[in-house]
Design a protein around this motif. Structure first.
Motif, PDB file in Angstrom:
ATOM      1  N   UNK A 184       0.846  -1.189   0.000  1.00  0.00           N
ATOM      2  CA  UNK A 184       0.000   0.000   0.000  1.00  0.00           C
ATOM      3  C   UNK A 184       0.884   1.242   0.000  1.00  0.00           C
ATOM      4  N   UNK A 185       0.248   2.397  -0.155  1.00  0.00           N
ATOM      5  CA  UNK A 185       0.973   3.657  -0.049  1.00  0.00           C
ATOM      6  C   UNK A 185       0.179   4.629   0.804  1.00  0.00           C
ATOM      7  N   UNK A 186       0.854   5.642   1.301  1.00  0.00           N
ATOM      8  CA  UNK A 186       0.194   6.722   2.039  1.00  0.00           C
ATOM      9  C   UNK A 186       0.508   8.034   1.338  1.00  0.00           C
ATOM     10  N   UNK A 187      -0.489   8.911   1.273  1.00  0.00           N
ATOM     11  CA  UNK A 187      -0.309  10.225   0.664  1.00  0.00           C
ATOM     12  C   UNK A 187      -0.529  11.299   1.717  1.00  0.00           C
ATOM     13  N   UNK A 188       0.554  11.815   2.292  1.00  0.00           N
ATOM     14  CA  UNK A 188       0.411  12.881   3.277  1.00  0.00           C
ATOM     15  C   UNK A 188       0.030  14.209   2.632  1.00  0.00           C
ATOM     16  N   UNK A 189      -0.647  15.041   3.413  1.00  0.00           N
ATOM     17  CA  UNK A 189      -0.770  16.438   3.060  1.00  0.00           C
ATOM     18  C   UNK A 189       0.443  17.177   3.593  1.00  0.00           C
TER      19      UNK A 189
END
Length: 251
Positions: A184-189
């Protein structure tokens, strides 16, 4: 007593010397993980390890150039040799040089893609066989909201590289599900890392975030780390091929 989610498991964190990577390395260690902290900055990696050990955790540092395949091979081999079969990896290397579509040089474009996208590819290339040998595992990659929507502050190379991280993660999740590997991946602001803190005050960070998010403050590295640990945990056993936005309702 509540069981620790990563008790005795071998865990690899790239870019683990500061910011989101350091927060994740600490969080994994608090949950019983045995962490290899990899970073190009050997001093920063060593400081993170000292902090983990001061809390009673298990960790060691390794200077790693995530754009160099030999360095990545050594990193994975050392993780296995020191802590046993590799179970979890958080690939968190990513930087950008400035420029617009018209002004960015080819050198800066290539450097940004190598540092942000190629580093993720090389890490997964060698993490996957190690996890397959261990009977499965999890990989989480750091993407970005800049890889999904237009962000004026992001360079075209960074936007393209982070979009590539999201798709590469999805590709790997499909290609290696049969190996028992979730990706999976995470997309931070906007995240309140030490780098951002040197550039903007808290008030400025909140103002910038408020223009693009419904929650008008910067994300903390610890909040990103909590999402990484969830995606890596057995609790998320049926989640793969997803990008998790941790961005305060970015619009």
């Amino acid at each position: 007593m509540k069981a620790l989610r990563f008790e005795g498991r071998s865990i690899l964190v790239t870019g683990g010397g500061s910011g989101i990577g350091r927060a994740a390395a600490l969080a994994f260690a608090r949950e019983g993980g045995r962490v290899l902290v990899a970073d190009l900055d050997a001093d920063a990696a060593g400081e993170a390890v000292e902090e983990i050990r001061a809390l009673g955790g298990v960790a060691f540092a390794q200077r790693t150039d995530a754009t160099n395949e030999d360095s990545i091979v050594s990193m994975v081999e050392q993780a296995v040799a020191r802590h046993g079969p590799l179970r979890h990896a958080f690939n968190n290397v990513g930087l950008s040089r400035e420029g617009t579509l018209e002004t960015m040089t080819r050198v800066d474009w290539d450097w940004t893609l190598a540092t942000t996208l190629t580093s993720t590819f090389l890490s997964m290339k060698h993490e996957v066989p190690a996890m397959r040998a261990a009977g499965g595992g999890t990989i989480v990659n750091t993407a970005s909201m800049s890889g999904k929507i237009f962000t004026p502050a992001a360079s075209p190379a960074y936007a393209a590289a982070k979009a590539g991280v999201i798709q590469l993660s999805h590709y790997a999740s499909c290609a290696h599900a049969a190996d028992g590997i979730r990706v999976n991946s995470v997309s931070p602001g906007l995240t309140a890392t030490p780098l951002i803190a040197r550039m903007f005050s808290v008030e400025q960070q909140n103002a910038i975030a408020g223009e693009a998010q419904v929650i008008a403050r910067a994300v903390t590295p610890e909040e990103i780390a909590a999402s990484v640990l969830f995606l890596s945990s057995d609790e998320a056993g049926m989640i793969t091929g997803r990008d998790l936005e941790v961005a305060g309702g970015r619009h």
